[in-house]
Design a protein around this motif. Structure first.
Motif, PDB file in Angstrom:
ATOM      1  N   SER A  36      19.033   6.346 -21.143  1.00  0.00           N
ATOM      2  CA  SER A  36      18.921   6.198 -22.588  1.00  0.00           C
ATOM      3  C   SER A  36      18.615   4.741 -22.936  1.00  0.00           C
ATOM      4  O   SER A  36      18.746   3.857 -22.095  1.00  0.00           O
ATOM      5  N   GLY A  37      18.212   4.520 -24.160  1.00  0.00           N
ATOM      6  CA  GLY A  37      17.954   3.149 -24.604  1.00  0.00           C
ATOM      7  C   GLY A  37      16.501   2.768 -24.460  1.00  0.00           C
ATOM      8  O   GLY A  37      15.702   3.489 -23.860  1.00  0.00           O
ATOM      9  N   PRO A  38      16.151   1.588 -24.987  1.00  0.00           N
ATOM     10  CA  PRO A  38      14.753   1.181 -25.040  1.00  0.00           C
ATOM     11  C   PRO A  38      14.131   0.894 -23.667  1.00  0.00           C
ATOM     12  O   PRO A  38      12.915   0.854 -23.540  1.00  0.00           O
ATOM     13  N   ARG A  39      14.974   0.699 -22.659  1.00  0.00           N
ATOM     14  CA  ARG A  39      14.430   0.377 -21.333  1.00  0.00           C
ATOM     15  C   ARG A  39      14.560   1.558 -20.381  1.00  0.00           C
ATOM     16  O   ARG A  39      14.600   1.383 -19.177  1.00  0.00           O
ATOM     17  N   GLU A  40      14.628   2.779 -20.911  1.00  0.00           N
ATOM     18  CA  GLU A  40      14.963   3.927 -20.066  1.00  0.00           C
ATOM     19  C   GLU A  40      13.979   4.143 -18.912  1.00  0.00           C
ATOM     20  O   GLU A  40      14.361   4.646 -17.861  1.00  0.00           O
ATOM     21  N   THR A  60      21.558  -4.706 -15.618  1.00  0.00           N
ATOM     22  CA  THR A  60      21.801  -3.286 -15.894  1.00  0.00           C
ATOM     23  C   THR A  60      23.312  -3.112 -16.012  1.00  0.00           C
ATOM     24  O   THR A  60      24.075  -4.041 -15.734  1.00  0.00           O
ATOM     25  N   GLU A  61      23.730  -1.896 -16.372  1.00  0.00           N
ATOM     26  CA  GLU A  61      25.167  -1.668 -16.594  1.00  0.00           C
ATOM     27  C   GLU A  61      25.976  -1.804 -15.308  1.00  0.00           C
ATOM     28  O   GLU A  61      27.083  -2.323 -15.318  1.00  0.00           O
ATOM     29  N   VAL A  99      20.447  -5.343 -20.255  1.00  0.00           N
ATOM     30  CA  VAL A  99      21.170  -4.491 -21.215  1.00  0.00           C
ATOM     31  C   VAL A  99      22.207  -5.320 -21.961  1.00  0.00           C
ATOM     32  O   VAL A  99      22.609  -4.981 -23.060  1.00  0.00           O
ATOM     33  N   ASP A 100      22.687  -6.403 -21.363  1.00  0.00           N
ATOM     34  CA  ASP A 100      23.611  -7.313 -22.039  1.00  0.00           C
ATOM     35  C   ASP A 100      23.229  -8.734 -21.595  1.00  0.00           C
ATOM     36  O   ASP A 100      23.689  -9.209 -20.539  1.00  0.00           O
TER      37      ASP A 100
END
Ligand code: ZN
Length: 304
Positions: free
Chosen positions: A132-136, A185-186, A233-234
């Motif tokens: 999910s998200g803009p970089r999926e 990434t997460e 992502v952050d």
């Protein structure tokens, strides 16, 4: 343990030295730095770069956006599988793969070793499944399809040189660790491997250019700087981990050689030191500046 530094991919993004800090032509040259660790009776890969199926059908497996933005050059001889064979091993000897994260430029070769156990942070596998998200499109379902032998890890609270780390990877000795470095990434992680009386720390995409580490303040070519911001992502957390890595990198008493995935000069320097009895850090790192990047695999394939 003997450690080989492999380049399992080459990306030539437009921007030349604005991307890598040294290319004179219109495109930059970025490596996909992976490790092959020789154990007593098997091999461990750290990341896989691009794989055989990416070479065969890149458009089916890698998003068009990244294929063109990164100007990805795909060569069969650069895949981890072919390099394992070229070193005289059987692909089956690769029993474990430790992943820093699951982006398309790191996970493309996983399916070439379908029997191997894949060690990764739980948060990363979840993020790749969620997409999910803009970089999926960073995660490729085609690259991850059919893989069954996942071994995932949460934060176990252990500390390693100021970072949270997973010290006990299933089936592996305690001298291979997952070091939590989220932000890009997460579930992004570094992988530490004991090397003689020091350590190698594969910091993956925690930074892209060596001057982000070896200068008192972060210095990074414009293109690589923009790419990191685009992909994180952050971004604050990414920079926070980066500054802690910089302290480690610049510590004159450290016995840890820190390197990232995409800096070809770092890769060439570490390949030049392979197999030698050597001080790990920081002496090894100072020598990187003198390394001739034109000797690194990948340069011959690069389009000028
Ligand atoms: Zn990457």
């Amino acid at each position: 343990m003997r450690v080989h530094h492999l380049n399992c991919g080459l990306m030539c993004p437009p921007g030349g030295r604005l991307f890598d800090g040294f290319s004179r032509g219109a495109v930059g040259r970025l490596a996909c730095h992976c490790l092959l660790v020789e154990m007593d009776d098997s091999l461990v890969l750290v990341d896989t770069g691009f794989g055989l199926k990416d070479v065969e059908a890149p458009h089916r497996r890698i998003s068009t956006f990244f294929l063109y933005l990164d100007n990805i050059q795909l060569e069969e001889e650069m895949t981890a599988l072919r390099q394992v064979e070229a070193l005289g091993y059987r692909p089956r000897d690769v029993q474990h793969i430790v992943m820093t994260h699951l982006d398309f430029d790191h996970a493309g070769g996983l399916q070439d070793f379908p029997w191997a156990r894949i060690h990764v942070m739980e948060a990363e596998l979840e993020a790749a499944a969620r997409r999910s998200g803009p970089r999926e499109s960073r995660y490729s379902p085609e690259q991850l399809k059919g893989l069954r032998h996942w071994v995932t890890y949460g934060q176990d609270g252990a500390r390693w040189n100021g970072f949270r780390a997973v010290r006990a990877l299933e089936g592996l000795p305690p001298d291979i660790l997952l070091v939590s470095l989220p932000g890009h990434t997460e579930g992004h992680a570094g992988v530490a491997v004991q090397d003689g009386d020091g350590w190698l720390l594969h910091a993956a995409d925690s930074y892209f250019h060596r001057h982000e580490m070896d200068r008192p303040e972060r210095e990074c070519p414009l293109g690589a700087r923009a790419y990191q911001r685009l992909m994180a992502v952050d971004f604050d957390l990414h920079l926070e981990n980066q500054s802690r890595l910089r302290e480690l990198y610049r510590d004159p008493h450290s016995r840890i050689a820190v390197f990232c995935t995409h800096d070809l000069v770092e890769l060439a320097a570490l390949q030049g030191l392979e197999g030698r009895s050597r001080p790990v850090a920081p002496q090894a790192q100072r020598r990187r500046e003198e390394a001739a990047p034109s000797k690194a695999p990948g340069f011959s394939q690069a389009r000028q």
